[in-house]
Design an enzyme around this catalytic site. Sequence first.
Site: not given
Length: 310
Positions: A53-54, A82, A103, A131
């Site tokens: 969703r986000t 890397k 995120r 959040h």
Amino acid sequence: MKGKHLIEPGDFSIEELDDLFSLAEKIMENPSAFTEVCRGKILATLFFEPSTRTRLSFEAAMLRLGGSTLGFAEPNASSTAKGESLADTIRTVAAYSDIIAMRNPKEGAALLASQYSEKPIINAGDGGHHHPTQTLTDLLTIRTIKGTTSGLTIGLCGDLKFGRTVHSLAKAMARYPGNRFVLISPPELEIPDYIINRVFKPAGVSFSRVQQMEEVLGDLDILYMTRVQKERFFNEQDYIRLKDSYILTLDKLRLAKKDLCVLHPLPRVNEIAPEVDSDPRAAYFLQVQFGMFVRMALIARVLGYEGGKK
Ligand code: NCD
């Protein structure tokens, strides 16, 4: 709001939040009036953790504003694999884009990113910490359904320890007068002490703790259900023991008020039985829809759109 980072709910004033919600409402009423607002702008979505969703709602929001998106949905597809530092990744992406939604599994990652970025950083979740755009979604949903974000009894249920959506919602709702919290969790998953000591107590917010949802269901205006955050457990046995601590069923909902509002940030695992979805009190799929519109309002304002002000 132009150029501002959004790392945690306190970064925007109550007036700025009101403006975002009223802009989101205007967008919902007439989305076609906003299709050119971000023409020529680029949103980068950097997701170092899974999301449905986000990430997709951020991307849909930018596309519906006429902008474009780029990014990655998993860190192994970027130079992080890397060994590149977050600071270097952010400096690079900031050169290619106008706004960055990020995120990351580490608490504080979004704050760190904001220190290396000239472009606004929007925290789309930093570990078990915050959040804030889920909170914008939650507040818009509550305001729409209840007509207010004040004077409510809010049950937070499930994984209050690791659930970042809970921490951000508690911090945000504690700013409005007359809200009370009922913290429903097993002792192992209690809300962190800093929420009690640095958020609730200084604001004089009243709260209680219980372990059984049934004891308090009848008192609640909002029931905010959460998933037990498997990925933040150190030990699988603890997760298995705690994962089904709460399961909301129609039978239990008989104890609740007729106008209870049941929210869940999703994804749901077992904590709400699918039979509850058709109950008029279930608002979690409506919440999903609000998420895109409030992110449209956020992106527009942070990129300098001044229309639709009161
Ligand atoms: C939440 C999250 O990522 O913290 N999901 C979301 O963004 N809607 C909740 C969760 O993962 O349980």
